[in-house]
Write an enzyme that holds these catalytic residues in place. Structure first.
Site, PDB file in Angstrom:
ATOM      1  N   HIS A  71       0.967  -1.201  -0.158  1.00 21.34           N
ATOM      2  CA  HIS A  71       0.101  -0.032   0.032  1.00 21.34           C
ATOM      3  C   HIS A  71       0.701   1.324  -0.125  1.00 21.34           C
ATOM      4  CE1 HIS A  71      -3.661   2.092   0.050  1.00 21.34           C
ATOM      5  NE2 HIS A  71      -4.290   1.769   1.155  1.00 21.34           N
ATOM      6  N   ASP A  76      -2.171   2.281  -4.537  1.00 26.20           N
ATOM      7  CA  ASP A  76      -3.436   2.645  -3.897  1.00 26.20           C
ATOM      8  C   ASP A  76      -4.649   1.696  -4.325  1.00 26.20           C
ATOM      9  OD1 ASP A  76      -2.434   5.156  -3.087  1.00 26.20           O
ATOM     10  OD2 ASP A  76      -2.814   6.263  -4.923  1.00 26.20           O
TER      11      ASP A  76
END
Length: 411
Positions: free
Chosen positions: A382, A386
Site C-alpha cells: 500500500h 492505492d
C-alpha cells in the site's frame, strides 16, 4: 589414485550451501558426471556430479553441514567398486533407520541412483524402490511413483473366523496402548530462507489485500473446445494459468504501479512483465520466473510453466531461473484453497492469488443462475499501490478472463 570432489559454483552471490544428502556411499561404483551428493541452497537443490569414474571414497562432511564453494567434501578412488562392494552374507545387516524411526529401504544400490526428491520420498514413506516400476525417462523412478506405491492398498491376511489357533486357550491379546511420539527435524536451508523472506515482507511492506471474483465459464468452454487440438499442436496441455498470465500482463500495462518496485526512496517501473509463478517443490514452494511473459503466446506460457513444474519436482531448477520477477501469481486452487491473502514476494509490489473453481449462484440479467466462480485475491504494498489501482487491476483481469477474446485482440 584419489580425485577430490569439490563444491561447484552455485550461482551469483551464493557462497555456501548445506549438504542435503549423500547419493553415493563409500565403496559404491561411480560413473563420470553421475550425481553423488545433493546440496541445498537458499532457493534450490543442486546435485554434485562425480568428476571422474571410479569408486566413492570417504565422505568428508556430514549431512546438514554447511560447505563453501570450492571446499572438498569427499573423494573418488580408482577402481570399479567390485572389491569395495562384496556380495552380502546370507543374513544381511539391517538397513539404518531413517529420521522418522522407520527402517530405510534395503534395495541394493538402487536408492543411490535416485534424484534428491525421489530419494527423500523413499526415506519418508519407507517404500522399497526395487519393488516399484518407474514411469520417468528411461524407466527412472519419480516422486509420484513412490507416493503411488505408498498409497496402494496391501493385501490383508485372511481371517481365521475368530477361532483361536490350536494349543492356545486365549483369544488374541488386547491391543497395546498407543505410544505418543515426537520428531525433531532440522529445517532445510530452503525452508529457513522462505520463512525469513516472508517475515521480512510483513515487516517491510504495508500489505493490504483486495478481492474480486471471476466467472470462469468462457475460459472453461474455450479450454474444453480446443484442448485436444492445442495439445496436438503444441505438445503441452492447455491449462488455466496460460490465460491468467496473459490477462495479468494486459492488466499490468493498464496499471503500471502493480508491476513496479520500491528501491530506497525511488519507484522503479518496468516496461516488461517477468511473471513469477509459485510451484511446489519437495522442500516447499519455489518461484521461478517466466521472462518477458507479455511477449509469449498462451502456448509459450504453458510450455514454460510445465517445464518449471517438472523440474521443481526433480530438484533441477537453476538459480538464474529464480531471480528477478516483477509480479507473482500463486495458484492455491490446485490444492483446494477457497480464499487466501497471499504474501508479497519482495521486492515486488503485488501478488495475485488464484483459488479453486466452485459452482455458485449468481445473478445474470435479473435471474439467479449457477456459474463456475473463482475468488481472486491481490495482495499489494500500500506504500506504492492505492486501493483504486488495485481494484482497477482486478477488474481488468476479470474482464479479460470472462471474455478471453480480449486477450487475443489486446483489449
Amino acid at each position: 589414485m584419489s580425485t577430490e570432489v569439490k563444491v561447484p559454483v552455485l550461482g551469483e552471490s551464493i557462497t555456501e550451501a548445506t549438504l542435503g544428502e549423500w547419493l553415493k556411499q563409500p565403496g559404491d561404483p561411480v560413473k563420470a558426471d553421475e550425481p553423488i551428493a545433493s546440496l541445498e541452497t537458499d532457493k534450490v537443490s543442486i546435485e554434485v556430479p562425480s568428476p571422474v569414474a571410479g569408486v566413492m571414497g570417504a565422505h568428508g562432511v556430514n549431512v546438514g553441514d554447511t560447505v563453501s564453494v570450492g571446499a572438498t567434501i569427499g573423494s573418488i578412488e580408482a577402481g570399479d567398486g567390485a572389491a569395495a562392494t562384496p556380495a552380502p552374507a546370507a543374513t544381511p545387516a539391517p538397513a539404518p533407520a531413517d529420521t522418522a524411526g522407520q527402517q530405510a529401504p534395503a534395495s541394493g544400490d538402487a536408492p543411490a541412483a535416485l534424484s534428491p526428491s525421489v530419494r527423500r520420498a523413499v526415506l519418508e514413506t519407507g517404500v522399497d524402490p526395487a519393488t516399484i516400476k518407474g514411469t520417468g525417462k528411461d524407466g527412472r523412478l519419480t516422486k509420484d511413483d513412490v507416493l503411488s506405491a505408498k498409497a496402494a492398498p496391501t493385501a490383508k491376511p485372511p481371517s481365521d473366523g475368530g477361532a483361536a489357533p490350536a494349543g492356545r486357550a486365549d483369544a488374541a491379546p488386547a491391543a497395546e496402548p498407543a505410544v505418543r511420539r515426537e520428531e525433531r527435524v532440522r529445517m532445510t536451508r530452503l525452508r529457513q530462507t522462505i520463512a525469513k523472506r516472508l517475515k521480512d515482507a510483513q515487516d517491510t511492506a504495508a500489505i493490504l489485500t483486495t478481492f474480486n471474483d471471476v466467472d470462469m465459464t468462457a475460459v472453461i468452454e474455450a479450454r474444453t473446445k480446443y484442448k485436444d487440438l492445442f495439445e496436438k499442436k503444441h505438445g503441452v496441455r492447455l491449462g488455466f494459468m496460460g490465460f491468467f498470465v496473459k490477462a495479468a500482463c494486459m492488466a499490468l500495462k493498464d496499471v503500471p504501479s502493480v508491476n513496479a518496485a520500491i528501491e530506497g526512496d525511488e519507484i522503479v517501473y518496468h516496461d516488461y512483465a517477468d511473471i513469477s509463478v509459485a510451484v511446489s517443490a519437495p522442500g516447499g514452494l519455489v518461484v521461478p520466473v517466466i521472462r518477458d511473459a507479455d511477449q509469449l503466446s498462451v502456448a509459450g506460457v504453458e510450455k514454460t510453466i510445465g517445464d518449471f513444474g517438472k523440474r521443481a519436482k526433480d530438484g533441477t531448477l537453476k538459480m538464474d531461473e529464480m531471480k528477478g520477477g516483477t509480479f507473482t501469481i500463486s495458484n492455491g486452487g490446485v490444492f483446494g484453497s477457497l480464499l487466501s491473502t497471499p504474501i508479497i514476494n519482495m521486492p515486488q509490489a503485488a501478488v495475485l492469488g488464484l483459488h479453486r473453481i466452485e459452482d455458485r449462484p449468481v445473478v445474470r440479467d435479473g435471474q439467479i443462475v449457477v456459474r463456475p466462480m473463482m475468488y481472486l485475491a491481490l495482495s499489494y504494498d500500500h506504500r506504492l499501490i492505492d486501493g483504486r489501482e488495485a481494484v482497477t487491476f482486478l477488474v481488468a483481469l476479470k474482464n479479460a478472463i470472462e471474455d478471453p477474446t480480449r486477450i487475443l485482440i489486446d483489449l
